[in-house]
Write a protein that holds these residues in place. Structure first.
Motif, PDB file in Angstrom:
ATOM      1  N   ARG A  86      -8.022  -2.772   7.788  1.00 54.08           N
ATOM      2  CA  ARG A  86      -9.245  -2.068   7.396  1.00 54.08           C
ATOM      3  C   ARG A  86      -8.991  -0.916   6.427  1.00 54.08           C
ATOM      4  O   ARG A  86      -9.718   0.080   6.399  1.00 54.08           O
ATOM      5  N   MET A  87      -7.945  -1.029   5.638  1.00 58.26           N
ATOM      6  CA  MET A  87      -7.628  -0.039   4.598  1.00 58.26           C
ATOM      7  C   MET A  87      -7.295  -0.778   3.312  1.00 58.26           C
ATOM      8  O   MET A  87      -6.791  -1.897   3.353  1.00 58.26           O
ATOM      9  N   TYR A  89      -5.134  -0.479  -0.397  1.00 56.25           N
ATOM     10  CA  TYR A  89      -3.985   0.210  -0.986  1.00 56.25           C
ATOM     11  C   TYR A  89      -3.801  -0.291  -2.410  1.00 56.25           C
ATOM     12  O   TYR A  89      -3.653  -1.497  -2.636  1.00 56.25           O
ATOM     13  N   SER A  96      -4.365   5.145  -1.559  1.00 57.39           N
ATOM     14  CA  SER A  96      -5.630   4.558  -1.107  1.00 57.39           C
ATOM     15  C   SER A  96      -6.840   5.322  -1.612  1.00 57.39           C
ATOM     16  O   SER A  96      -7.932   5.168  -1.098  1.00 57.39           O
ATOM     17  N   PHE A 119     -14.601  -1.561   7.523  1.00 56.98           N
ATOM     18  CA  PHE A 119     -13.810  -0.746   6.602  1.00 56.98           C
ATOM     19  C   PHE A 119     -14.504   0.584   6.362  1.00 56.98           C
ATOM     20  O   PHE A 119     -15.719   0.672   6.370  1.00 56.98           O
ATOM     21  N   LYS A 120     -13.715   1.602   6.128  1.00 61.93           N
ATOM     22  CA  LYS A 120     -14.243   2.918   5.797  1.00 61.93           C
ATOM     23  C   LYS A 120     -14.011   3.171   4.308  1.00 61.93           C
ATOM     24  O   LYS A 120     -12.922   2.954   3.799  1.00 61.93           O
ATOM     25  N   PRO A 122     -13.281   5.404   1.090  1.00 62.78           N
ATOM     26  CA  PRO A 122     -12.503   6.635   0.934  1.00 62.78           C
ATOM     27  C   PRO A 122     -13.452   7.815   0.773  1.00 62.78           C
ATOM     28  O   PRO A 122     -14.507   7.685   0.167  1.00 62.78           O
TER      29      PRO A 122
END
Length: 130
Positions: A86-87, A89, A96, A119-120, A122
Protein backbone atom coordinates in the motif's frame (compact mmCIF):
# COMPACT_ATOMS: atom_id res chain seq x y z
CA UNK A 1 -26.55 29.50 7.20
CA UNK A 2 -24.03 29.44 10.03
CA UNK A 3 -21.08 31.74 9.87
CA UNK A 4 -18.15 30.09 8.07
CA UNK A 5 -20.28 27.47 6.28
CA UNK A 6 -21.83 27.32 2.81
CA UNK A 7 -24.69 25.12 1.72
CA UNK A 8 -25.06 23.40 -1.63
CA UNK A 9 -28.30 22.27 -3.20
CA UNK A 10 -28.59 18.88 -4.90
CA UNK A 11 -31.42 17.33 -6.84
CA UNK A 12 -32.78 14.23 -5.15
CA UNK A 13 -31.33 11.91 -7.82
CA UNK A 14 -27.90 13.59 -7.46
CA UNK A 15 -27.97 13.13 -3.70
CA UNK A 16 -28.98 9.47 -4.10
CA UNK A 17 -26.12 8.88 -6.55
CA UNK A 18 -23.62 10.43 -4.16
CA UNK A 19 -25.08 8.46 -1.26
CA UNK A 20 -24.68 5.19 -3.23
CA UNK A 21 -21.08 6.09 -3.96
CA UNK A 22 -20.44 6.83 -0.28
CA UNK A 23 -22.01 3.53 0.81
CA UNK A 24 -19.83 1.61 -1.68
CA UNK A 25 -16.58 3.03 -0.27
CA UNK A 26 -15.32 1.66 3.06
CA UNK A 27 -13.43 4.90 3.78
CA UNK A 28 -16.72 6.61 4.54
CA UNK A 29 -18.11 4.10 7.06
CA UNK A 30 -19.53 5.94 10.06
CA UNK A 31 -19.22 9.36 8.43
CA UNK A 32 -22.05 11.75 7.73
CA UNK A 33 -23.25 12.47 4.21
CA UNK A 34 -21.91 16.05 4.44
CA UNK A 35 -18.50 14.97 5.66
CA UNK A 36 -18.13 12.28 3.01
CA UNK A 37 -19.37 14.56 0.21
CA UNK A 38 -16.91 17.26 1.32
CA UNK A 39 -14.07 14.72 1.19
CA UNK A 40 -15.09 13.62 -2.30
CA UNK A 41 -15.17 17.22 -3.55
CA UNK A 42 -11.77 18.05 -2.05
CA UNK A 43 -10.23 14.87 -3.51
CA UNK A 44 -11.63 15.81 -6.91
CA UNK A 45 -10.07 19.27 -6.67
CA UNK A 46 -6.75 17.77 -5.60
CA UNK A 47 -6.89 15.34 -8.54
CA UNK A 48 -7.33 18.22 -10.99
CA UNK A 49 -4.55 20.19 -9.31
CA UNK A 50 -2.19 17.22 -9.88
CA UNK A 51 -3.21 16.98 -13.53
CA UNK A 52 -2.77 20.71 -14.11
CA UNK A 53 0.60 20.73 -12.36
CA UNK A 54 2.12 17.48 -13.66
CA UNK A 55 0.01 16.54 -16.67
CA UNK A 56 1.90 18.58 -19.26
CA UNK A 57 5.12 16.63 -18.77
CA UNK A 58 3.98 13.23 -17.45
CA UNK A 59 2.14 10.47 -19.31
CA UNK A 60 0.81 7.19 -17.91
CA UNK A 61 2.08 4.34 -20.11
CA UNK A 62 0.79 1.31 -18.24
CA UNK A 63 1.24 -1.07 -15.36
CA UNK A 64 2.53 -4.60 -15.07
CA UNK A 65 2.85 -6.64 -11.90
CA UNK A 66 3.96 -4.28 -9.15
CA UNK A 67 5.34 -1.62 -11.54
CA UNK A 68 3.76 1.50 -12.97
CA UNK A 69 5.38 3.07 -16.03
CA UNK A 70 5.25 6.83 -16.56
CA UNK A 71 6.90 8.75 -19.38
CA UNK A 72 8.46 11.98 -18.10
CA UNK A 73 8.92 14.47 -20.96
CA UNK A 74 10.96 16.76 -18.73
CA UNK A 75 13.76 14.20 -18.29
CA UNK A 76 12.95 12.37 -21.55
CA UNK A 77 12.70 8.89 -20.08
CA UNK A 78 10.37 6.27 -18.65
CA UNK A 79 10.15 6.29 -14.87
CA UNK A 80 9.19 3.18 -12.92
CA UNK A 81 7.08 3.41 -9.79
CA UNK A 82 6.98 0.32 -7.56
CA UNK A 83 3.91 -0.74 -5.61
CA UNK A 84 4.68 -2.32 -2.20
CA UNK A 85 2.41 -2.84 0.80
CA UNK A 86 0.00 0.00 0.00
CA UNK A 87 2.91 2.37 -0.71
CA UNK A 88 4.40 3.71 -3.94
CA UNK A 89 8.14 4.11 -4.46
CA UNK A 90 9.74 6.06 -7.34
CA UNK A 91 12.84 4.30 -8.63
CA UNK A 92 14.09 7.49 -10.31
CA UNK A 93 13.96 9.69 -7.20
CA UNK A 94 14.42 6.92 -4.66
CA UNK A 95 11.53 8.06 -2.49
CA UNK A 96 7.77 8.05 -2.02
CA UNK A 97 7.12 11.79 -2.29
CA UNK A 98 7.72 13.05 -5.80
CA UNK A 99 5.76 14.28 -8.81
CA UNK A 100 5.69 10.75 -10.26
CA UNK A 101 3.98 9.42 -7.13
CA UNK A 102 1.49 12.30 -7.09
CA UNK A 103 0.75 11.76 -10.76
CA UNK A 104 -0.08 8.09 -10.12
CA UNK A 105 -2.89 9.24 -7.82
CA UNK A 106 -4.21 11.48 -10.61
CA UNK A 107 -4.58 8.62 -13.11
CA UNK A 108 -8.22 7.48 -12.76
CA UNK A 109 -7.63 3.76 -13.40
CA UNK A 110 -4.79 3.69 -10.85
CA UNK A 111 -6.56 5.84 -8.30
CA UNK A 112 -9.59 3.53 -8.27
CA UNK A 113 -7.38 0.51 -7.52
CA UNK A 114 -5.39 2.42 -4.88
CA UNK A 115 -8.60 3.58 -3.23
CA UNK A 116 -10.08 0.07 -3.16
CA UNK A 117 -6.91 -1.36 -1.64
CA UNK A 118 -6.57 1.33 1.05
CA UNK A 119 -3.56 3.23 -0.30
CA UNK A 120 -2.77 6.55 1.32
CA UNK A 121 -1.93 9.56 -0.80
CA UNK A 122 1.35 11.24 0.08
CA UNK A 123 0.80 14.23 2.35
CA UNK A 124 3.31 16.37 0.52
CA UNK A 125 4.62 16.23 -3.02
CA UNK A 126 8.03 17.80 -3.57
CA UNK A 127 7.80 20.23 -6.51
CA UNK A 128 11.42 21.36 -6.89
CA UNK A 129 13.01 17.93 -7.07
CA UNK A 130 14.55 18.10 -10.53
Amino acid sequence: MRKGYTQIVLKEEEAKRIEQFIKSDKRFEGRTFSNAAKTILLEYIEYHDYLRRYGPFLKFIGAEGNLIFIYDHFIDRIVEVEVHDRMLYCRYHGNSECAHIGFCFAVPELYRVFNEKGFKQPKRIVEDEK
